[in-house]
Design a protein around this motif. Structure first.
Motif, PDB file in Angstrom:
ATOM      1  N   LYS A  41      51.815  36.309   4.954  1.00 17.69           N
ATOM      2  CA  LYS A  41      51.406  35.406   6.016  1.00 17.69           C
ATOM      3  C   LYS A  41      52.441  35.385   7.131  1.00 17.69           C
ATOM      4  CE  LYS A  41      48.899  32.297   2.881  1.00 17.69           C
ATOM      5  NZ  LYS A  41      48.820  30.921   2.338  1.00 17.69           N
ATOM      6  N   SER A  42      52.046  34.864   8.286  1.00 13.17           N
ATOM      7  CA  SER A  42      52.973  34.695   9.391  1.00 13.17           C
ATOM      8  C   SER A  42      54.158  33.853   8.924  1.00 13.17           C
ATOM      9  CB  SER A  42      52.259  34.008  10.557  1.00 13.17           C
ATOM     10  OG  SER A  42      53.144  33.791  11.624  1.00 13.17           O
ATOM     11  N   GLY A  43      55.374  34.313   9.220  1.00  8.88           N
ATOM     12  CA  GLY A  43      56.555  33.580   8.801  1.00  8.88           C
ATOM     13  C   GLY A  43      57.054  33.924   7.417  1.00  8.88           C
ATOM     14  N   PHE A 164      59.222  53.511  11.017  1.00 10.69           N
ATOM     15  CA  PHE A 164      59.005  52.077  10.851  1.00 10.69           C
ATOM     16  C   PHE A 164      57.921  51.635  11.832  1.00 10.69           C
ATOM     17  CE2 PHE A 164      63.421  52.776   9.596  1.00 10.69           C
ATOM     18  CZ  PHE A 164      63.492  52.085   8.392  1.00 10.69           C
ATOM     19  N   ALA A 165      56.931  50.914  11.346  1.00 12.74           N
ATOM     20  CA  ALA A 165      55.818  50.481  12.195  1.00 12.74           C
ATOM     21  C   ALA A 165      55.560  48.988  11.981  1.00 12.74           C
ATOM     22  CB  ALA A 165      54.565  51.283  11.875  1.00 12.74           C
ATOM     23  N   ASP A 166      55.603  48.221  13.067  1.00 12.41           N
ATOM     24  CA  ASP A 166      55.399  46.772  13.001  1.00 12.41           C
ATOM     25  C   ASP A 166      54.069  46.420  13.669  1.00 12.41           C
ATOM     26  OD1 ASP A 166      55.633  44.064  12.778  1.00 12.41           O
ATOM     27  OD2 ASP A 166      57.572  43.907  13.772  1.00 12.41           O
ATOM     28  N   GLU A 167      53.068  46.129  12.864  1.00 13.94           N
ATOM     29  CA  GLU A 167      51.715  45.793  13.349  1.00 13.94           C
ATOM     30  C   GLU A 167      51.217  46.825  14.365  1.00 13.94           C
ATOM     31  OE1 GLU A 167      49.923  43.551  12.063  1.00 13.94           O
ATOM     32  OE2 GLU A 167      51.137  41.893  11.347  1.00 13.94           O
ATOM     33  N   THR A 199      52.076  44.770   8.261  1.00 12.03           N
ATOM     34  CA  THR A 199      50.737  44.421   8.758  1.00 12.03           C
ATOM     35  C   THR A 199      50.255  43.128   8.114  1.00 12.03           C
ATOM     36  OG1 THR A 199      48.451  45.190   9.041  1.00 12.03           O
ATOM     37  CG2 THR A 199      49.565  45.808   6.996  1.00 12.03           C
ATOM     38  N   HIS A 200      49.406  42.404   8.830  1.00  9.90           N
ATOM     39  CA  HIS A 200      48.739  41.235   8.243  1.00  9.90           C
ATOM     40  C   HIS A 200      47.333  41.608   7.787  1.00  9.90           C
ATOM     41  CE1 HIS A 200      47.075  41.329  12.319  1.00  9.90           C
ATOM     42  NE2 HIS A 200      46.045  40.679  11.821  1.00  9.90           N
ATOM     43  N   ASP A 201      46.915  42.843   8.071  1.00  7.85           N
ATOM     44  CA  ASP A 201      45.558  43.314   7.803  1.00  7.85           C
ATOM     45  C   ASP A 201      45.513  44.026   6.448  1.00  7.85           C
ATOM     46  OD1 ASP A 201      43.107  44.661   7.736  1.00  7.85           O
ATOM     47  OD2 ASP A 201      43.111  45.039   9.891  1.00  7.85           O
ATOM     48  N   ASP A 216      57.624  33.456   1.737  1.00  9.28           N
ATOM     49  CA  ASP A 216      58.851  32.695   1.983  1.00  9.28           C
ATOM     50  C   ASP A 216      60.104  33.553   1.858  1.00  9.28           C
ATOM     51  OD1 ASP A 216      57.358  30.324   2.364  1.00  9.28           O
ATOM     52  OD2 ASP A 216      57.298  29.988   0.200  1.00  9.28           O
ATOM     53  N   GLY A 217      60.013  34.779   2.385  1.00 12.44           N
ATOM     54  CA  GLY A 217      61.169  35.642   2.424  1.00 12.44           C
ATOM     55  C   GLY A 217      61.508  36.357   1.136  1.00 12.44           C
TER      56      GLY A 217
END
Length: 230
Positions: A41-43, A164-167, A199-201, A216-217
């Motif tokens: 999740k975000s965060g 490295f790929a961020d979203e 990714t969030h997908d 939570d990390g």
């Protein structure tokens, strides 16, 4: 064969007088040529972990080891050279230089490194990514999918060991995103490049060989065998 690992990696931020552990005691190992997706999740700490693994950010504690060398034993200049030569980066926002053509953007990391371009390698990348007819276009004259393909070519121009790929599909529609991801996987597989993607997908993540889920990390789940959480 292992190419990258982190050991007891932590990153703490101070916000509002309280300490927040964005990455909390993570130990992971990545095999050469593997494709790993990091979800959560975000965060949850996904992007922070990616930035630490790639040397874009320094940890509060812990180590990142690339080919048996601790990234954070390098000074800033040495680390910049390592990132430029051995790591490739693809981000959601493309980060193309608007005043440069597609070809100039692709060549930028090679030029910054003051090295002669490998024309055979670059032509192979351009052919695989299907952007040969866009090389003289400025970013503003290209679609989002075309811009992201240029970003992938730029990321691979220096023959990196790790991508490295961020979203990377976050700003693209569903079909274009799937096409770009398929190209990324094809290129990394054929060229033997290790790929670590945030990714969030879940649909995107399912194309990876391994999925790591953060909460939570911390590592909450890992479909591979190279993780130790906490």
């Amino acid at each position: 064969m292992e190419i990258l690992r982190c050991e007891h990696l932590c990153k703490t931020y101070l916000g509002g007088g309280a300490a927040v552990r964005a990455v909390d005691d993570i130990t992971l190992s990545f095999e050469q040529g593997s494709f790993t997706a990091v979800v959560g999740k975000s965060g949850s700490g996904k992007s922070t972990l990616l930035h630490l693994l790639s040397g874009l950010d320094r940890p509060t504690s812990g180590e990142v080891i690339y080919q048996e060398n601790n990234l954070f034993h390098y000074n800033d200049n040495q680390l910049s050279v390592l990132r430029r030569r051995r790591f490739g980066f693809v981000f959601q926002s493309y980060n193309l230089v608007r005043e440069l053509t597609a070809q100039e953007n692709i060549l930028l990391p090679v030029m910054l490194d003051k090295r002669k371009p490998d024309e055979v390698w670059l032509n192979r990348l351009i052919g695989m990514l299907g952007i040969g007819d866009r090389l003289e276009h400025l970013p503003g004259a290209m679609s989002g999918g075309q811009q992201q393909r240029v970003c992938i070519a730029r990321a691979l121009a220096n023959k990196p060991a790790v991508l490295f790929a961020d979203e990377p599909t976050g700003n693209l529609d569903g079909k274009t995103g799937r096409d770009v991801l398929t190209l990324m996987r094809t290129v990394s597989t054929e060229l033997g490049i290790t790929m670590i993607l945030v990714t969030h997908d879940l649909g995107v993540a399912e194309q990876a060989d391994r999925i790591i889920r953060l909460e939570d990390g911390r590592v909450a789940a890992d479909s591979g065998n190279g993780a130790v959480a906490g």
